[in-house]
Design a protein around this motif. Sequence first.
Motif, PDB file in Angstrom:
ATOM      1  N   LYS A   1     -26.618 124.234  66.580  1.00  0.00           N
ATOM      2  CA  LYS A   1     -26.288 125.192  65.509  1.00  0.00           C
ATOM      3  C   LYS A   1     -25.213 124.678  64.532  1.00  0.00           C
ATOM      4  O   LYS A   1     -25.395 124.733  63.329  1.00  0.00           O
ATOM      5  CB  LYS A   1     -25.839 126.527  66.140  1.00  0.00           C
ATOM      6  CG  LYS A   1     -26.105 127.726  65.275  1.00  0.00           C
ATOM      7  CD  LYS A   1     -26.096 129.025  66.052  1.00  0.00           C
ATOM      8  CE  LYS A   1     -24.785 129.371  66.687  1.00  0.00           C
ATOM      9  NZ  LYS A   1     -23.733 129.944  65.921  1.00  0.00           N
ATOM     10  N   ASP A   2     -24.124 124.157  65.100  1.00  0.00           N
ATOM     11  CA  ASP A   2     -23.003 123.763  64.225  1.00  0.00           C
ATOM     12  C   ASP A   2     -22.904 122.255  64.033  1.00  0.00           C
ATOM     13  O   ASP A   2     -21.862 121.749  63.614  1.00  0.00           O
ATOM     14  CB  ASP A   2     -21.685 124.291  64.814  1.00  0.00           C
ATOM     15  CG  ASP A   2     -21.703 125.808  64.885  1.00  0.00           C
ATOM     16  OD1 ASP A   2     -22.209 126.420  63.924  1.00  0.00           O
ATOM     17  OD2 ASP A   2     -21.269 126.351  65.916  1.00  0.00           O
ATOM     18  N   VAL A   3     -23.971 121.547  64.364  1.00  0.00           N
ATOM     19  CA  VAL A   3     -23.906 120.076  64.275  1.00  0.00           C
ATOM     20  C   VAL A   3     -24.048 119.624  62.822  1.00  0.00           C
ATOM     21  O   VAL A   3     -24.912 120.121  62.092  1.00  0.00           O
ATOM     22  CB  VAL A   3     -25.023 119.444  65.149  1.00  0.00           C
ATOM     23  CG1 VAL A   3     -25.122 117.945  64.911  1.00  0.00           C
ATOM     24  CG2 VAL A   3     -24.759 119.729  66.624  1.00  0.00           C
ATOM     25  N   ASP A   4     -23.206 118.680  62.432  1.00  0.00           N
ATOM     26  CA  ASP A   4     -23.305 118.088  61.093  1.00  0.00           C
ATOM     27  C   ASP A   4     -24.366 116.978  61.166  1.00  0.00           C
ATOM     28  O   ASP A   4     -24.102 115.890  61.687  1.00  0.00           O
ATOM     29  CB  ASP A   4     -21.921 117.528  60.708  1.00  0.00           C
ATOM     30  CG  ASP A   4     -21.945 116.794  59.375  1.00  0.00           C
ATOM     31  OD1 ASP A   4     -23.040 116.685  58.771  1.00  0.00           O
ATOM     32  OD2 ASP A   4     -20.880 116.325  58.956  1.00  0.00           O
ATOM     33  N   LEU A   5     -25.574 117.283  60.672  1.00  0.00           N
ATOM     34  CA  LEU A   5     -26.711 116.344  60.821  1.00  0.00           C
ATOM     35  C   LEU A   5     -26.434 115.031  60.104  1.00  0.00           C
ATOM     36  O   LEU A   5     -26.831 113.957  60.584  1.00  0.00           O
ATOM     37  CB  LEU A   5     -27.996 116.981  60.295  1.00  0.00           C
ATOM     38  CG  LEU A   5     -28.437 118.280  60.986  1.00  0.00           C
ATOM     39  CD1 LEU A   5     -29.773 118.748  60.415  1.00  0.00           C
ATOM     40  CD2 LEU A   5     -28.540 118.122  62.493  1.00  0.00           C
ATOM     41  N   ASP A   6     -25.753 115.101  58.965  1.00  0.00           N
ATOM     42  CA  ASP A   6     -25.466 113.862  58.222  1.00  0.00           C
ATOM     43  C   ASP A   6     -24.585 112.921  59.044  1.00  0.00           C
ATOM     44  O   ASP A   6     -24.761 111.705  59.014  1.00  0.00           O
ATOM     45  CB  ASP A   6     -24.769 114.179  56.890  1.00  0.00           C
ATOM     46  CG  ASP A   6     -25.746 114.813  55.896  1.00  0.00           C
ATOM     47  OD1 ASP A   6     -26.968 114.695  56.126  1.00  0.00           O
ATOM     48  OD2 ASP A   6     -25.283 115.430  54.931  1.00  0.00           O
ATOM     49  N   SER A   7     -23.652 113.497  59.793  1.00  0.00           N
ATOM     50  CA  SER A   7     -22.760 112.614  60.561  1.00  0.00           C
ATOM     51  C   SER A   7     -23.494 112.011  61.762  1.00  0.00           C
ATOM     52  O   SER A   7     -23.223 110.864  62.157  1.00  0.00           O
ATOM     53  CB  SER A   7     -21.464 113.310  60.965  1.00  0.00           C
ATOM     54  OG  SER A   7     -21.717 114.196  62.002  1.00  0.00           O
ATOM     55  N   VAL A   8     -24.464 112.743  62.325  1.00  0.00           N
ATOM     56  CA  VAL A   8     -25.282 112.162  63.405  1.00  0.00           C
ATOM     57  C   VAL A   8     -26.075 110.992  62.838  1.00  0.00           C
ATOM     58  O   VAL A   8     -26.096 109.882  63.399  1.00  0.00           O
ATOM     59  CB  VAL A   8     -26.258 113.212  64.013  1.00  0.00           C
ATOM     60  CG1 VAL A   8     -27.209 112.562  65.025  1.00  0.00           C
ATOM     61  CG2 VAL A   8     -25.494 114.348  64.655  1.00  0.00           C
TER      62      VAL A   8
END
Length: 306
Positions: free
Chosen positions: A203-210
């Motif tokens: 939910k709160d994951v920053d996809l760009d940083s992954v």
Amino acid sequence: MATIPKQRVSVIGGGGNVGAATAFALIAKGVPAEVLVVDVAEKAAEGQALDISDASFMMPGTCRRGTFKEAGQSDVIIVTAGARQQPNEPRSGLIDRNYSIIKSIMDSLQPIKPTAKILMVSNPVDVLTDIAQKTSGLPRHQVIGSGTYLDSGRLRNALSEITGVSPTSIHAYMLGEHGDNQFTAWSSARIGGRPLLEHPQMKDVDLDSVYEKIQRKAYVIIDAKGSTYYGIGICAATLAEALLNNTSQVFPVVNYVEKFGCYMSWPAAIGSDGVEQSFDVKLNGEESKKLDAAINAIKETCSNYQ
Ligand code: 6V0
């Protein structure tokens, strides 16, 4: 004396780090094949083959140094030869150095067994797979590249840490180019039969940083120890195993995608004929734009190296 297995896999560039890691992974996985280590640096190839053969006594596979002519008659020909990235150098920067190396290797392998499958690993792998297919004379479905299989593995490991689910149960791909134009197909990713992005832990994951972490990982490893080889070694050995054992597993590998008109990383089922099926991945608008950028980058480089 050990029985020599009937199937043969050759690793061209096997005197180097990636080739040796691949040959070792083939033996350690228990692939029942004769593994030939081939390299212009014959002494290095001899040393790697002798070392790996020490590990083969309890396994069904065998390992020895081989010649280019023997390699041409192999069931699977893995190519890891050529220059590797220097710290902070993009994979695409290797094309000038590796283009002529791959062309000369394809000449040295002739005559190539008509049923052989070529698995390219040398970078930039998308463009070099295209060059290998054209210069080997083999049909497109028999020539593939490791592509974003490694990057997708890195993605699945990262997602496993976030969700607490085994990476083998997470279906998520990095696609496009194995390089700066790769992208994550977030909208089609699945976990336990539902969209990955609906998993509570996402939910709160920053996809760009992954994505950035996956994208930078090779650079971090190269900066720390000079090159990456264990991960790609097991990926290449797993793909060779699928080709030898006709497993029909689906991998994100470099294969010729008719509807895009180029070689690129896209999911394909791999078996003893090479590519058996290519799939239609559903992408959202933003992902489709990234796919277009990857196709354009690959096609542009290919057109400069014919
Ligand atoms: P390395 O350790 O320098 O090994 C390269 C080997 O190629 C050496 O042993 C050379 O002697 C040999 N070689 C050079 N020219 C020829 C030739 N004409 N015929 C036969 N052998 C030759 O490099 P390393 O093993 O680290 O990397 C090899 C390639 O793999 C590079 O292009 C990397 O960029 C690429 N990688 C691809 C990855 C992927 O995911 N596809 C991952 C990691 C590295």
